[in-house]
Design an enzyme around this catalytic site. Sequence first.
Site, mmCIF file in Angstrom:
data_model
loop_
_atom_site.group_PDB
_atom_site.id
_atom_site.type_symbol
_atom_site.label_atom_id
_atom_site.label_comp_id
_atom_site.label_asym_id
_atom_site.label_seq_id
_atom_site.Cartn_x
_atom_site.Cartn_y
_atom_site.Cartn_z
ATOM 1 N N GLU A 189 0.820 -1.208 0.000
ATOM 2 C CA GLU A 189 0.000 0.000 0.000
ATOM 3 C C GLU A 189 0.860 1.267 0.000
ATOM 4 O OE1 GLU A 189 -3.983 -1.438 0.102
ATOM 5 O OE2 GLU A 189 -2.543 -2.278 1.479
ATOM 6 N N HIS B 228 -3.611 2.338 7.409
ATOM 7 C CA HIS B 228 -4.581 1.540 6.672
ATOM 8 C C HIS B 228 -4.854 0.307 7.520
ATOM 9 C CE1 HIS B 228 -6.494 -1.087 3.885
ATOM 10 N NE2 HIS B 228 -5.482 -1.911 3.858
ATOM 11 N N HIS C 115 -12.785 -3.781 1.371
ATOM 12 C CA HIS C 115 -11.386 -3.944 1.746
ATOM 13 C C HIS C 115 -11.086 -3.476 3.172
ATOM 14 C CE1 HIS C 115 -6.951 -2.974 0.447
ATOM 15 N NE2 HIS C 115 -7.018 -3.520 1.629
ATOM 16 N N HIS D 37 -7.873 -3.070 8.653
ATOM 17 C CA HIS D 37 -9.089 -3.837 8.377
ATOM 18 C C HIS D 37 -9.920 -3.910 9.656
ATOM 19 C CE1 HIS D 37 -7.265 -6.179 4.702
ATOM 20 N NE2 HIS D 37 -7.006 -4.897 4.666
#
Lengths: 213, 223
Positions: free
Chosen positions: A74, A93, A156, A95
């Site tokens: 990423e 970033h 995502h 999840h």
Amino acid sequence: MNDIAAAQKAVLAIALRLADARLTVGTYGNVSARVGDFFVITPSGADRRTLRAEDISVVDFATGKWTGPKPSAERALHLALYRTRSEVGSVIHAHAPDACTVAATQRELPALTAELAQVIGPSVRVAQHAITGTKKLERETLHAIKGRQAALLANHGAVCVGRELEDALHCLEVLERGCRVFIETEFKRAASYVGSEPARAMREHFLRACASR
Amino acid sequence: MSDARGEAISVLPAALVMARRLLDAGVVVAAQGGFSARAGRTVVITPGDVDWRTLGAADLSIVDLVSGRSIGPRPTAELELHLAIYRKRKEVGAVVRIDSPYVKTVAAARRPVPPVLEELAQIAGPTVRVAEPALPTTAAGVPAVLKALRGRLAALVASDGGVCLGRNLDEALLCCQVLERGCRTFVEAHFLGGAKRLSRLEAFVMHQYYLRRYSKVWQEQRP
């Protein structure tokens, strides 16, 4: 180079906190911080249990080249955020589970809580789905996060930015709580009152059925 | 099987640590179906009726993959399923019978899980099928579960729970976590009008990319 070593340590600490707070799973998610002409970022696919501060990759803004282990896939997204948003000093970033659920529905998250409006902005948009590491993902994310401190990535996860690492982490926590509120308030809305006319009809039908038994 | 036994004994500590991690991650609750790990020509497997919180090396049984004979305490009643998976899927190194809350809900609803999240497609596979054996958790139900697992690292077992595989212990744990998260997203997205799914092709490619590439990056750099 002292600044870089300190940033590596700080990034590692936040990466470990993400896992402890169950804001991500496995090797997913990545954390970065800006340091002058460089940014430091968690490496690709790293097992957090064995990760050391010196394993945090150092990426050069100008060239995109790195030292240390291969940085997260990423990294291009992080780089794009630093380039377009000069005030941003850190990118996370992750999840986070409820953010993932909202991201899977691809619905824009409204500001249902005051903290979300204050910390992130008037809403959290969803960046259209694109494969990790592609230009399309960069483009969609930059578009979605415009004027905001966070965006959801369709099917995502989430991206949060902040002036410093702590700000970006706080942003993620606020986002995750906001997503929970969204899921549960929508759930309640689905359980609506049957309405006065149908309710009366149901009652009458029930009484007739009882009488004829 | 003395050599094989030595091989199996060497994985006992790792198996115990993994049982603890499965409990801590909340992916195994009642632990009825068990968890196993391959060690060469043998399999180390949990018993059916011991509290995992007090599990010790002496509670694990060692089973010969070929003969099915076991040493130690009586293995879980689902031994046949574990053995069948290791015999059929040479790449599999660990098997977990998962019984976490959202997995049980979706298994009860008998709904296959579409690729609602990238991570689910990457690790579990392009979809998660539901095996509907006539008699779950018995040897007669094994073929249905194997079929549902084809080309996947996870499957649901109707009215019961799920099965998660991994090429190693860590991957099996990750697969459990990702399946529970995927089931939660699948269920709760309904409150918001339903999840949009990835295309079949995208999901297939993601799983293959994960198996061949992503999962190996870190090992190559830090062997």
